[in-house]
Design a protein around this motif. Sequence first.
Motif, PDB file in Angstrom:
ATOM      1  N   CYS A   1      60.890  26.882  97.522  1.00 50.89           N
ATOM      2  CA  CYS A   1      61.460  25.542  97.300  1.00 50.89           C
ATOM      3  C   CYS A   1      62.811  25.457  98.009  1.00 50.89           C
ATOM      4  CB  CYS A   1      61.632  25.272  95.804  1.00 50.89           C
ATOM      5  SG  CYS A   1      62.750  26.439  94.981  1.00 50.89           S
ATOM      6  N   GLY A   2      63.463  24.334  97.901  1.00 56.29           N
ATOM      7  CA  GLY A   2      64.749  24.156  98.572  1.00 56.29           C
ATOM      8  C   GLY A   2      65.812  25.098  98.042  1.00 56.29           C
ATOM      9  N   THR A   3      65.860  25.251  96.729  1.00 55.07           N
ATOM     10  CA  THR A   3      66.850  26.153  96.132  1.00 55.07           C
ATOM     11  C   THR A   3      66.648  27.573  96.651  1.00 55.07           C
ATOM     12  OG1 THR A   3      66.861  24.799  94.137  1.00 55.07           O
ATOM     13  CG2 THR A   3      67.778  27.006  93.943  1.00 55.07           C
TER      14      THR A   3
ATOM     15  N   LEU B   1      67.995  27.862 100.173  1.00 51.43           N
ATOM     16  CA  LEU B   1      69.466  27.916 100.143  1.00 51.43           C
ATOM     17  C   LEU B   1      69.945  29.274  99.638  1.00 51.43           C
ATOM     18  CD1 LEU B   1      69.878  24.331  98.737  1.00 51.43           C
ATOM     19  CD2 LEU B   1      70.935  25.105 100.874  1.00 51.43           C
TER      20      LEU B   1
ATOM     21  N   TYR C   1      74.742  21.057  94.679  1.00 47.86           N
ATOM     22  CA  TYR C   1      73.592  20.655  93.876  1.00 47.86           C
ATOM     23  C   TYR C   1      73.455  21.505  92.600  1.00 47.86           C
ATOM     24  CZ  TYR C   1      68.767  18.988  93.262  1.00 47.86           C
ATOM     25  OH  TYR C   1      67.614  18.408  92.791  1.00 47.86           O
TER      26      TYR C   1
ATOM     27  N   GLN D   1      76.850  19.893 101.475  1.00 45.56           N
ATOM     28  CA  GLN D   1      75.613  19.229 101.063  1.00 45.56           C
ATOM     29  C   GLN D   1      75.612  17.811 101.619  1.00 45.56           C
ATOM     30  OE1 GLN D   1      74.652  19.692  96.867  1.00 45.56           O
ATOM     31  NE2 GLN D   1      74.046  17.542  96.826  1.00 45.56           N
TER      32      GLN D   1
ATOM     33  N   ASP E   1      73.250  22.005 103.477  1.00 47.58           N
ATOM     34  CA  ASP E   1      72.090  21.696 102.646  1.00 47.58           C
ATOM     35  C   ASP E   1      71.606  20.325 103.119  1.00 47.58           C
ATOM     36  OD1 ASP E   1      70.345  20.766 100.745  1.00 47.58           O
ATOM     37  OD2 ASP E   1      71.611  21.267  99.020  1.00 47.58           O
TER      38      ASP E   1
ATOM     39  N   CYS F   1      68.700  18.833 102.479  1.00 41.82           N
ATOM     40  CA  CYS F   1      67.652  18.242 101.649  1.00 41.82           C
ATOM     41  C   CYS F   1      67.755  16.713 101.612  1.00 41.82           C
ATOM     42  CB  CYS F   1      67.743  18.774 100.218  1.00 41.82           C
ATOM     43  SG  CYS F   1      67.082  20.428 100.018  1.00 41.82           S
ATOM     44  N   TYR F   2      66.658  16.053 101.834  1.00 44.25           N
ATOM     45  CA  TYR F   2      66.530  14.586 101.819  1.00 44.25           C
ATOM     46  C   TYR F   2      67.120  13.899 103.046  1.00 44.25           C
ATOM     47  CZ  TYR F   2      65.069  14.513  96.914  1.00 44.25           C
ATOM     48  OH  TYR F   2      64.395  14.668  95.731  1.00 44.25           O
TER      49      TYR F   2
ATOM     50  N   LYS G   1      60.059  17.915 100.598  1.00 40.93           N
ATOM     51  CA  LYS G   1      60.834  16.687 100.844  1.00 40.93           C
ATOM     52  C   LYS G   1      60.507  16.248 102.281  1.00 40.93           C
ATOM     53  CE  LYS G   1      64.170  17.859  97.325  1.00 40.93           C
ATOM     54  NZ  LYS G   1      65.518  18.350  97.022  1.00 40.93           N
TER      55      LYS G   1
HETATM   56  C1  LIG Z   1      66.182  19.009  96.078  1.00 41.61           C
HETATM   57  C2  LIG Z   1      67.481  19.523  96.480  1.00 41.61           C
HETATM   58  C3  LIG Z   1      67.783  20.876  96.420  1.00 41.61           C
HETATM   59  C4  LIG Z   1      66.869  21.896  95.792  1.00 41.61           C
HETATM   60  O1  LIG Z   1      65.575  21.823  96.201  1.00 41.61           O
HETATM   61  P1  LIG Z   1      64.388  22.261  95.231  1.00 41.61           P
HETATM   62  O2  LIG Z   1      63.222  22.222  96.159  1.00 41.61           O
HETATM   63  O3  LIG Z   1      64.304  21.290  94.124  1.00 41.61           O
HETATM   64  O4  LIG Z   1      64.688  23.635  94.764  1.00 41.61           O
HETATM   65  C5  LIG Z   1      69.010  21.285  96.870  1.00 41.61           C
HETATM   66  N1  LIG Z   1      69.903  20.403  97.335  1.00 41.61           N
HETATM   67  C6  LIG Z   1      69.666  19.097  97.385  1.00 41.61           C
HETATM   68  C7  LIG Z   1      70.710  18.176  97.908  1.00 41.61           C
HETATM   69  C8  LIG Z   1      68.446  18.611  96.974  1.00 41.61           C
HETATM   70  O5  LIG Z   1      68.205  17.311  97.019  1.00 41.61           O
END
Ligand SMILES: *Cc1c(COP(=O)(O)O)cnc(C)c1O
Length: 426
Positions: free
Chosen positions: A96-98, A101, A123, A176, A211, A213-214, A237
């Motif tokens: 996963c994203g976490t 990271l 996050y 982030q 980071d 993500c998104y 994502k």
């Molecule tokens: C979703 C997210 C994460 C963590 O990702 P997971 O897949 O939920 O573990 C980390 N940072 C940001 C900004 C996110 O949106």
Amino acid sequence: MDRREHYASLGVSGEVFDFGERVLRELEPRFRAADEVAEYNQNKVLAAMKKHRVSAACFAATTGYGYNDEGRDKLEEIYAETFHAEAALVRPQITCGTHALAVALSANLLPGDELLAPAGKPYDTLEEVIGIRPSPCSLRENGVSYRQVDLLPDGSFDYDAIAAAITDKTKMVEIQRSKGYATRPTFSVQQIGELIAFCKAKKPDIICMVDNCYGEFVETIEPSDVGADLTVGSLIKNPGGGLAPIGGYICGRRDLIDRCGYRLSAPGLGQEVGANLGLLPALYQGFFLAPTVTAGALKGAIFAANLYEKLGFAVHPNGSEPRHDIIQAVTLGSPEGMLAFCKGIQEAAPVDSYVTPIPGDMPGYDSQVIMAAGAFVQGSSIELSADGPIRPPYTVFFQGGLTWYHAKYGILLSVQRMLDAGLIQL
Ligand SMILES: *Cc1c(COP(=O)(O)O)cnc(C)c1O
């Protein structure tokens, strides 16, 4: 076909439909701009796939150790190419994203090093990774210290404090891009580039990790285009395009990615092991579709912002601001508002449309969380979803939608449920 009647048959009343149509008419230029970004990014991904000569052989499943997995290696080259990075680690073993990271951080921070967050608290789930909240196996437990510089009240970077916080010990900075579960603004890639340049001017060998993500494919450039040494994200994502069933990615400098490979598998093994288990078609095709899927999600976010702004709620970003991620925060001001909103999103889902979301505890989060999601991939937040911690000011974070039409329907149903609950007036 009468669209108004059609929507009525789907549970969206005429007055909610009319309200949506009025708002949509004003959004045409914004939608065109989103399509142009998607067009550019589609061509960027396509060019990378052409350059690396993707063929049917790339999609073959591997098992066991996964030595000489050409499809896996080529997908990593395509990610690196698209992000204009030297190397990439992209695979289903990143859960996963976490996890992505945590791998990037723990692979590149050694005992005695310090991690700096120059743009405020990261996050929620990273609190335990870093050890801000005490946790077994955290960076802190491994002798890595942490320092944080908060944003100024207007949401800008506190450059004086950042300069003071960068010392001989500072090995890495974590920035982030997306606001996550905060109400600060999301940073543009250009802003991130300015912050990276500032940190590197103070200490040239500092490792800058973003980071992402998104944020992927929301703009035509990525953090790796503006000096990020590591750019990290989740495949459930944006970049997974809704098709990747699991995975994360880390793009960046070759030497840093090598270390991430050793951390993910084992020292000495690195990127050489890791069977693809037959998931490569989804990872390739998802990446191919990701620019279009992201644009659909972006349209949903813009639509939601404008509808809820007109209803008098605080929305972040607001209806007219430029976008740097796909998240839309809507502050509903009450637990009832969060429940009604999420109920509407859930009812619009292709999967689990018949269930009612209720708040619950989530690993990694310190308050109860409500989540509306009816996704093909569990927990996928590039699919239409809404979630938020049940705490004042009662903000839901809305994101995703594999197609714009699905996002639209979900948002209209959320308005309908708010109306039914007597929480709004049209
Ligand atoms: C979703 C997210 C994460 C963590 O990702 P997971 O897949 O939920 O573990 C980390 N940072 C940001 C900004 C996110 O949106």
